[in-house]
Structures are given as structure tokens and as C-alpha cells.
Scaffold this active site. Sequence first.
Site, PDB file in Angstrom:
ATOM      1  CB  CYS A 141     -52.941 -14.935 -66.920  1.00 12.33           C
ATOM      2  SG  CYS A 141     -54.138 -13.628 -66.644  1.00 12.33           S
TER       3      CYS A 141
ATOM      4  NE  ARG B  79     -49.581 -19.041 -64.289  1.00 15.59           N
ATOM      5  CZ  ARG B  79     -48.540 -18.714 -63.525  1.00 15.59           C
ATOM      6  NH1 ARG B  79     -47.974 -19.621 -62.776  1.00 15.59           N
ATOM      7  NH2 ARG B  79     -48.073 -17.490 -63.527  1.00 15.59           N
TER       8      ARG B  79
ATOM      9  CD1 TRP C  74     -57.860 -14.734 -60.784  1.00 17.56           C
ATOM     10  CD2 TRP C  74     -56.804 -12.767 -60.960  1.00 17.56           C
ATOM     11  NE1 TRP C  74     -58.105 -14.020 -59.637  1.00 17.56           N
ATOM     12  CE2 TRP C  74     -57.469 -12.813 -59.711  1.00 17.56           C
ATOM     13  CE3 TRP C  74     -56.082 -11.627 -61.281  1.00 17.56           C
ATOM     14  CZ2 TRP C  74     -57.428 -11.767 -58.800  1.00 17.56           C
ATOM     15  CZ3 TRP C  74     -56.042 -10.580 -60.365  1.00 17.56           C
ATOM     16  CH2 TRP C  74     -56.701 -10.652 -59.142  1.00 17.56           C
TER      17      TRP C  74
ATOM     18  CG  ASN D 128     -49.254 -13.994 -66.452  1.00 11.70           C
ATOM     19  OD1 ASN D 128     -49.909 -13.271 -65.717  1.00 11.70           O
ATOM     20  ND2 ASN D 128     -48.374 -14.862 -66.007  1.00 11.70           N
ATOM     21  N   GLY D 129     -49.746 -10.596 -66.969  1.00 12.27           N
ATOM     22  CA  GLY D 129     -49.026  -9.487 -66.342  1.00 12.27           C
ATOM     23  C   GLY D 129     -49.868  -8.226 -66.393  1.00 12.27           C
TER      24      GLY D 129
ATOM     25  CD  GLU E 132     -53.644 -20.918 -43.336  1.00 15.57           C
ATOM     26  OE1 GLU E 132     -53.476 -19.706 -43.528  1.00 15.57           O
ATOM     27  OE2 GLU E 132     -53.752 -21.734 -44.272  1.00 15.57           O
TER      28      GLU E 132
ATOM     29  CE  LYS F 242     -56.331 -22.199 -46.730  1.00 14.48           C
ATOM     30  NZ  LYS F 242     -54.925 -21.934 -46.600  1.00 14.48           N
TER      31      LYS F 242
ATOM     32  CD  GLU G 131     -57.868 -19.730 -49.458  1.00 15.97           C
ATOM     33  OE1 GLU G 131     -57.087 -20.227 -48.639  1.00 15.97           O
ATOM     34  OE2 GLU G 131     -57.484 -19.233 -50.527  1.00 15.97           O
TER      35      GLU G 131
ATOM     36  CG  HIS H  42     -59.765  -5.018 -26.275  1.00 14.15           C
ATOM     37  ND1 HIS H  42     -59.798  -4.207 -25.174  1.00 14.15           N
ATOM     38  CD2 HIS H  42     -58.987  -6.073 -25.930  1.00 14.15           C
ATOM     39  CE1 HIS H  42     -59.050  -4.718 -24.211  1.00 14.15           C
ATOM     40  NE2 HIS H  42     -58.552  -5.870 -24.646  1.00 14.15           N
TER      41      HIS H  42
ATOM     42  CE  LYS I 208     -51.415 -23.398 -54.749  1.00 14.22           C
ATOM     43  NZ  LYS I 208     -51.972 -23.467 -53.390  1.00 14.22           N
TER      44      LYS I 208
HETATM   45  C1  F6R Z   1     -54.371 -19.156 -49.243  1.00 17.36           C
HETATM   46  C2  F6R Z   1     -53.237 -18.980 -50.115  1.00 17.36           C
HETATM   47  C3  F6R Z   1     -52.695 -17.615 -50.283  1.00 17.36           C
HETATM   48  C4  F6R Z   1     -51.174 -17.657 -50.523  1.00 17.36           C
HETATM   49  C5  F6R Z   1     -50.664 -16.258 -50.883  1.00 17.36           C
HETATM   50  C6  F6R Z   1     -49.168 -16.243 -51.033  1.00 17.36           C
HETATM   51  O1  F6R Z   1     -54.753 -20.493 -49.169  1.00 17.36           O
HETATM   52  O2  F6R Z   1     -52.758 -19.907 -50.723  1.00 17.36           O
HETATM   53  O3  F6R Z   1     -53.014 -16.784 -49.214  1.00 17.36           O
HETATM   54  O4  F6R Z   1     -50.562 -18.115 -49.356  1.00 17.36           O
HETATM   55  O5  F6R Z   1     -51.256 -15.859 -52.076  1.00 17.36           O
HETATM   56  O6  F6R Z   1     -48.764 -17.132 -52.011  1.00 17.36           O
HETATM   57  P1  F6R Z   1     -47.284 -17.700 -52.056  1.00 17.36           P
HETATM   58  O7  F6R Z   1     -47.082 -18.508 -50.838  1.00 17.36           O
HETATM   59  O8  F6R Z   1     -47.237 -18.507 -53.312  1.00 17.36           O
HETATM   60  O9  F6R Z   1     -46.395 -16.498 -52.089  1.00 17.36           O
END
Ligand code: F6R
Length: 595
Positions: A2, A27, A73, A99-100, A472, A476, A479, A495, A590
Amino acid sequence: MCGITGYIGEQQATPVLLEGLKKLEYRGYDSAGIALQTGQGVVVCKEKGRIADLTKMVDLNVQSTAGIGHTRWATHGVPDRKNSHPHQSQSGRFTLVHNGVIENYLQLQRDYLQEVEMISDTDTEVIVQLIEKLSSEEVSTEAAFRKALTLLHGSYAIAMLDEQDPDTLYIAKNRSPLLVGVGADCRVVASDAMAMLQVTDQFIELHDEEMVLLRKDEVKIFTLGGERMERALYTAQLDQSDLEKGTYPHYMLKEMDEQPTVIRKIVDAYSNESGKLSIDSKVLQAFKGADRLYIIAAGTSYHAGLIGKQYFEKFAGIPVEVHISSEFGYNMPLLSKKPLFLFITQSGETADSRQVLVKVKALGYPTVTLTNVQGSTLSRESDHTLLLHAGPEIAVASTKAYVAQVAVLAICAYACGESDLELKKELSIAANAIQTVLDSKEDVRKVVEETLTDTRNAFFIGRNLDFYVSLEGALKLKEISYIQAEGFAGGELKHGTIALIEEGTPVFALATQRDVSPNIRGNVKEVTARGAKTSIFSIEGIQEEGDRFVLPHVHELLTPLVAVIPFQLISYYAALQRECDVDQPRNLAKSVTVE
Ligand code: F6R
């Protein structure tokens, strides 16, 4: 999660609020709204959807020089108009964005608001209704606002309008980010400084459990106990051009392309006067004084942490444990005698990581935060900060921050030990190698066309460091393209998971680690025999005929910096192929500021 904007000043508020919300869309982006003081009352415009949808709805003829905005969000209640912010009190006098998460909102509703008919399913509406209720008992809105805040349990960043006091914005903060900005003819509030760079680069940090009365020429900060606080301004070190996409179709593509430059910037930032890689002497002492390092992180940052463990153990001989932050709080391991906690967080705001920071600080342990955002919550609250120097990362999928995390972890570990590796030179080779892979985008696009066009799932496998990069790669892909993807240690497949391999299942295998290259190639044969469509990503020096992509040679410990690039590109092109929203994938945000 948010985003909040607020403006009070001499100019029209609407364009500032909307422009700010656009910058905060990372956000959260499932609904958005603004509220404007008009002198004859407060006008609210809100709807499910993106800021672009809101912008089309807003009546630009409404004259107003004070207002608040929100991009959401969803936590409580589905994304729809009724649950969108701003929320209003029963009489319409108070209008509020939040926000929260308010943990005791149902209790507050039972204790104070039995007679109030709630319109939304949100915890936020309880705050604004509570303030209205208390305003009949308290001497002023300020007092009612303060009283309400003392009753809330949980996290909040709040901005509120009182129809009867058009010259004030009521602001509060606890465990959710919020800054006040000071412009030439205005005062502003925002979840992130980048939202208000359009009017000022002068900001004031707010601390937890503080409230602010914001007028067009005045900022009054108080503790919830009523004590007046004075705080100096700081200049936001952000460049407006860093926040724009320029000619790129997506932020993610721009940010992937920035990766070689990011590595070079990091090398510069962490070079001392004699040109040697080094870190701040206090941080160095903290690392050297520890008998065990506890890395705490989430998502992509956790994947970088797994690689960091190898660096600290190999370069510096410091034992390391890597923990998922959301699990650590209730499953704390037996700690060593002299632990050091290293938080890895791009945003510096992740609530899961912060709850661990709060706990270990209370236990008196030293803490370091590795973050991209100076002044972020985790950076402010830990003993030391190491910066990523990656520049703002706007796309929800983290790319350049991951590469920056891996590079800075390598430098820190290297600085703590005595290795003969010429890390500076090796990092510069890695930056060039990343560039070479980025220049081969068309080839990666073909891999996507050949393997992912009709699939519903995909596997990424690797061993040793390649395993972490596989995790990773899978994250990617899922998501941003919504393809079910799993990252696996090559040896683990047999396994259980190999049962999922069927005719045409895409399997991407990394083979950059010399010792285990024969083993991962063996795993590729096993899945090929069961119908998988396999693509091997190897590295110069150990490549074999038939490998789908050969990465330029880099030092074996630095392969994660380069091996992740084709996987980032695979997810990008897969998302494009499926017409997904690359920069703002569904259900995500984000900055994850709820636990
Ligand atoms: C994936 C991604 C998330 C963040 C996670 C932690 O692309 O960006 O998995 O890595 O939400 O976020 P930070 O690094 O901001 O603590």
C-alpha cells in the site's frame, strides 16, 4: 505494501497526489483512491484497478489544495470499490488512508463501535470510525486522533482529513514507512520519498508511534504521549531519471540491462583510497568479532543469502546459517556465543525480516542490514548498514538488487578474510560476462519459444551454487509468468519430484560448477529419458556439445552473478509470451510490509 500520498499547500493537490501514487504503484496496485478538501467538504474518488484507471475517473475541475491518496495491496477484504481507500467515518467528517495491519480491529469494533454500520471489510475503516466516535468525547480532533492511535495494536501509516479542519493533514506512523516532505509552498507526506521528488527533495523521517499535524507551512511532530519532537531535514539522494523507464517497455528489462553498471558501481563504492576492496571498519569489526553469522532474509534476498553463506565460509572462515525471516521468529535456533545478524533486504522494509530484527535487538545482539534503500526501516534500526548501490528497483521482480546483493556479500566476505583471489578483477570480468549474456537476449527468447509455449510447469536444477541460482530462476518464472516452477538440487529429483516429469516437461539445468558438472549432466539424462525437454546452461571451460547456452567464463565462485541472467530473461520472455503484466504481477507488491 500500500502506498500513501498527501499534499497540503498552494498548488492543486490532485495532480501531485496522482503523480505520487504512480510512483508508489510498486507497493500495491489492486485499487486506488484520493480524497480532496474542497472548502465545502471532502470529495472521494476511488475504484478497483490501477492508478491509470483512477486518473481517468478523477474530476480535474474539483478545486483543492489539500488531499490524500492511496494505492492498495489487499489484506482485509477483496479488492473492490467498497474496500478501497480512502475510507470515511459514518457522518463523512473524517476521511482516512492507511498502510499496515490493525491486529485488534475486531476487538475495537466490539468495544467501541457496536452501533456503527461498517461499510467495508477492512481493518482501516475501524480506525476512522473510532476517531469519529472519540471526537465526541475529546476536546479536539488532535486529541481524538491521539487517543485512537493509543488503542491500535499493529502497524500503521495513516493520513487523515477532517472536513471541519481543512488546513491540517493528520498523520501517524508505527512500523509502516512514512515520510514528511517540505516543499517551498507545501508540505507533503508519502510512503517513499520517490513519490514526492516532484515537489521536493527535503524530507523528515518519522519514528514509530509518532503523529504529525501537517499544515502548508508547518510540520508538528508529537509522540503519542504528547511530547513535541524536533527533527532535522535530510536531502533524498534520488535522481528523478532513475525512476523513469525511458525508452524501455518495462522497468524489469531496464533493470536487467543495468546489471553490469551496478556491479561496476559497487566495486567503486567499496574500493578504498588505495583502490582495494574494503568495507567500513566498524562493520568489519562486527563481522570479525562474530563466531557465527545468521543471515535473515526473504524471497530473492534469501537466495542471495544462500550464496553469501558460501562466501563467508570460504573467504573468511566464518560459519553461517541462512534463515527465512518469516520462520525465524517462532523457530529460533540455538544461537552461538557471539552471533552477528545480517539482514538482507532490497527494500529495507520487509516486515518478516523486521520482526526478527526487533527480537534479536531486544536480546542485545549486533545487527547489520544489507539494503538498497538508505534510511529504510531496517537500515535505521540495525547497528550498521551496507548499501547495494543498485539504484531504485521498481519492477516487482527483483533482478539488479539480487546481483548487487551477491556482489556485496562477496566483497564483505572477502574483506573479512585473506584470500589470494583478485576479487576486484574477477568482479569486473563478471560485469563484462553479464553484458555478453544480456547481448544474447534473442537466443534466450528462442529458448522460451521452444520450451515454455504450452507448458504448465517447469523445473530448474543445479548443484552446489547452481542449486541456489535454480531456486532464484524458478521464483522469477513463477512470479511474473505464473508458470508453476520449482528449483531443485539435481540430486534431490530422484527422491520424489522426478515423478512429475512427463513428455515435454521443460527442465533448465545449470552446469557451471566443474566438480559436479558430470553429476548434473547425469540428472539431465535421467529426466530426458522420461520425456523432459531439457536445456543445459553451462560455462566456457566445461561446456559440452549440445549445451543450449554457454555462459562466458567467470571465477567459479562468481558464477551466480552470471548464471542468473538467462533465467531472468527466460522469465521476462515467458511473461511477455503469456501477455502478463511484467512489472506488476498479480497478487504481489514490491515492498512487503505485512507479516
Ligand atoms: C522476488 C522478490 C521478493 C523479495 C522479497 C524480499 O523477485 O523481489 O521475493 O526478494 O519480498 O524483499 P526485500 O529484499 O525487500 O526484503
